[in-house]
Design an enzyme around this catalytic site. Structure first.
Site, PDB file in Angstrom:
ATOM      1  N   LYS A  13       5.630  10.779  -7.236  1.00 49.28           N
ATOM      2  CA  LYS A  13       5.395   9.436  -7.778  1.00 49.28           C
ATOM      3  C   LYS A  13       3.978   8.955  -7.473  1.00 49.28           C
ATOM      4  CE  LYS A  13       8.734   7.301  -5.567  1.00 49.28           C
ATOM      5  NZ  LYS A  13       9.292   8.434  -4.776  1.00 49.28           N
ATOM      6  N   ARG A  88      13.967   0.043  -4.768  1.00 57.62           N
ATOM      7  CA  ARG A  88      14.602   1.179  -4.103  1.00 57.62           C
ATOM      8  C   ARG A  88      16.075   0.926  -3.799  1.00 57.62           C
ATOM      9  NH1 ARG A  88       9.767   3.788  -1.555  1.00 57.62           N
ATOM     10  NH2 ARG A  88      10.447   5.630  -0.447  1.00 57.62           N
ATOM     11  N   ARG A 127       3.052  18.222   2.862  1.00 54.88           N
ATOM     12  CA  ARG A 127       2.195  17.151   2.320  1.00 54.88           C
ATOM     13  C   ARG A 127       1.170  16.640   3.344  1.00 54.88           C
ATOM     14  NH1 ARG A 127       4.927  11.965  -0.478  1.00 54.88           N
ATOM     15  NH2 ARG A 127       5.689  11.463   1.607  1.00 54.88           N
ATOM     16  N   ARG A 160       1.823  12.369   7.339  1.00 51.59           N
ATOM     17  CA  ARG A 160       2.558  11.129   7.567  1.00 51.59           C
ATOM     18  C   ARG A 160       3.636  11.354   8.625  1.00 51.59           C
ATOM     19  NH1 ARG A 160       4.230   8.600   1.758  1.00 51.59           N
ATOM     20  NH2 ARG A 160       6.088   8.176   2.987  1.00 51.59           N
ATOM     21  N   ARG A 171      15.474  10.508   4.960  1.00 51.00           N
ATOM     22  CA  ARG A 171      14.944   9.838   3.760  1.00 51.00           C
ATOM     23  C   ARG A 171      15.640  10.333   2.494  1.00 51.00           C
ATOM     24  NH1 ARG A 171       9.005  11.268   4.108  1.00 51.00           N
ATOM     25  NH2 ARG A 171       8.685   9.997   2.268  1.00 51.00           N
TER      26      ARG A 171
HETATM   27  P1  AMP Z   1       7.017   5.783   0.424  1.00 48.93           P
HETATM   28  O1  AMP Z   1       5.574   5.843   0.748  1.00 48.93           O
HETATM   29  O2  AMP Z   1       7.294   5.173  -0.910  1.00 48.93           O
HETATM   30  O3  AMP Z   1       7.717   7.113   0.615  1.00 48.93           O
HETATM   31  O4  AMP Z   1       7.680   4.775   1.484  1.00 48.93           O
HETATM   32  C1  AMP Z   1       7.620   5.031   2.870  1.00 48.93           C
HETATM   33  C2  AMP Z   1       8.644   4.185   3.600  1.00 48.93           C
HETATM   34  O5  AMP Z   1       8.332   2.793   3.393  1.00 48.93           O
HETATM   35  C3  AMP Z   1      10.073   4.339   3.130  1.00 48.93           C
HETATM   36  O6  AMP Z   1      10.732   5.445   3.728  1.00 48.93           O
HETATM   37  C4  AMP Z   1      10.671   3.000   3.569  1.00 48.93           C
HETATM   38  O7  AMP Z   1      10.909   2.982   4.960  1.00 48.93           O
HETATM   39  C5  AMP Z   1       9.530   2.030   3.288  1.00 48.93           C
HETATM   40  N1  AMP Z   1       9.607   1.503   1.902  1.00 48.93           N
HETATM   41  C6  AMP Z   1       8.711   1.697   0.900  1.00 48.93           C
HETATM   42  N2  AMP Z   1       9.105   1.061  -0.219  1.00 48.93           N
HETATM   43  C7  AMP Z   1      10.277   0.450   0.093  1.00 48.93           C
HETATM   44  C8  AMP Z   1      11.185  -0.346  -0.650  1.00 48.93           C
HETATM   45  N3  AMP Z   1      10.988  -0.656  -1.947  1.00 48.93           N
HETATM   46  N4  AMP Z   1      12.291  -0.800  -0.008  1.00 48.93           N
HETATM   47  C9  AMP Z   1      12.523  -0.528   1.291  1.00 48.93           C
HETATM   48  N5  AMP Z   1      11.720   0.227   2.048  1.00 48.93           N
HETATM   49  C10 AMP Z   1      10.592   0.726   1.455  1.00 48.93           C
END
Ligand code: AMP
Length: 212
Positions: A13, A88, A127, A160, A171
């Site tokens: 994404k 999400r 990654r 990360r 996750r």
């Molecule tokens: P990402 O970079 O999109 O993989 O997000 C990393 C982490 O941020 C996720 O595993 C969640 O802990 C938090 N996070 C990001 N976007 C959301 C969302 N829309 N709702 C809840 N937690 C989020």
């Protein structure tokens, strides 16, 4: 243009969002990037969010909704965006619909990037992210960690914390339970399109462009 990108962690994404937003000149809104940035700046929000992020859990809906509200209400009806990592949960999706309706606007397309689970695990474990430009790449493309530099800007790379294998498993579980139901939610509106997320960045971007 108002787009939501759906897909499991590791589906690509972030990479595609960057390319789409550059091509069409629309805001790339990544809730994950916003939260990581808050944490880097040691803000109250960042510290609170990290309690959940470090274990691979979702940050509470209220905090996320506030972030999105602030982003899109500032620009009002003119707002154009590409959402990466939001919504999400079903609750976030419903609240988002209400927010858009109150501005008298709606989504144009929801694009779901589909990738099998073993490939997701493989991608997430390898990654790396650029400190400078937030670009994403794979450590497998270099001979060693020492040789690795951002292919776009030459910046330093980091892994990360939530790309650790234990956290990845959590996750993916959270995705299945809380985020995957959004595919069903959005398919009812007739705006959802699936694309195959296997292939090179360029191949996947070409598939995305056929939809836009
Ligand atoms: P990402 O970079 O999109 O993989 O997000 C990393 C982490 O941020 C996720 O595993 C969640 O802990 C938090 N996070 C990001 N976007 C959301 C969302 N829309 N709702 C809840 N937690 C989020």
């Amino acid at each position: 243009m108002r787009i939501v990108l759906l897909g499991a962690p590791g589906a690509g994404k972030g990479t595609q969002a960057k390319k789409i937003s550059e091509k069409f000149g629309i805001s790339h809104i990544s809730t994950g990037d916003i939260l990581r940035n808050e944490l880097r700046n040691n803000t109250e929000l960042g510290i609170k969010a990290n309690e959940y992020m470090k274990d691979g859990r979702l940050v509470p809906d209220e905090l996320i909704i506030e972030i999105i509200k602030e982003k899109i209400e500032k620009e009002g009806r003119q707002t154009q965006f590409l959402m990466d990592g939001f919504p999400r949960t079903l609750n976030q999706a419903r609240k988002f619909d209400e927010m858009l309706a109150s501005l008298g606007i709606s989504l144009d397309k929801i694009i779901n990037i589909d990738v099998a689970e073993d490939e997701l695990v493989n991608r997430l474990t390898s990654r790396r992210v650029c400190h400078e430009c937030s670009g994403i790449c794979s450590i497998n493309d270099f001979n060693s960690e020492d040789d690795a530099k951002c292919p776009s800007c030459g910046g330093r790379l980091y892994k990360r914390k939530d790309d650790d294998s234990e956290v990845i498993r959590e996750r993916l579980k959270v995705y299945e339970k809380q985020t995957k139901p959004l595919i069903d939610y959005y398919s009812k509106g007739g705006l959802l399109f699936d694309i195959n997320g296997l292939g090179t960045e360029k191949e996947i971007f070409e598939r995305v462009l056929t939809l836009l």
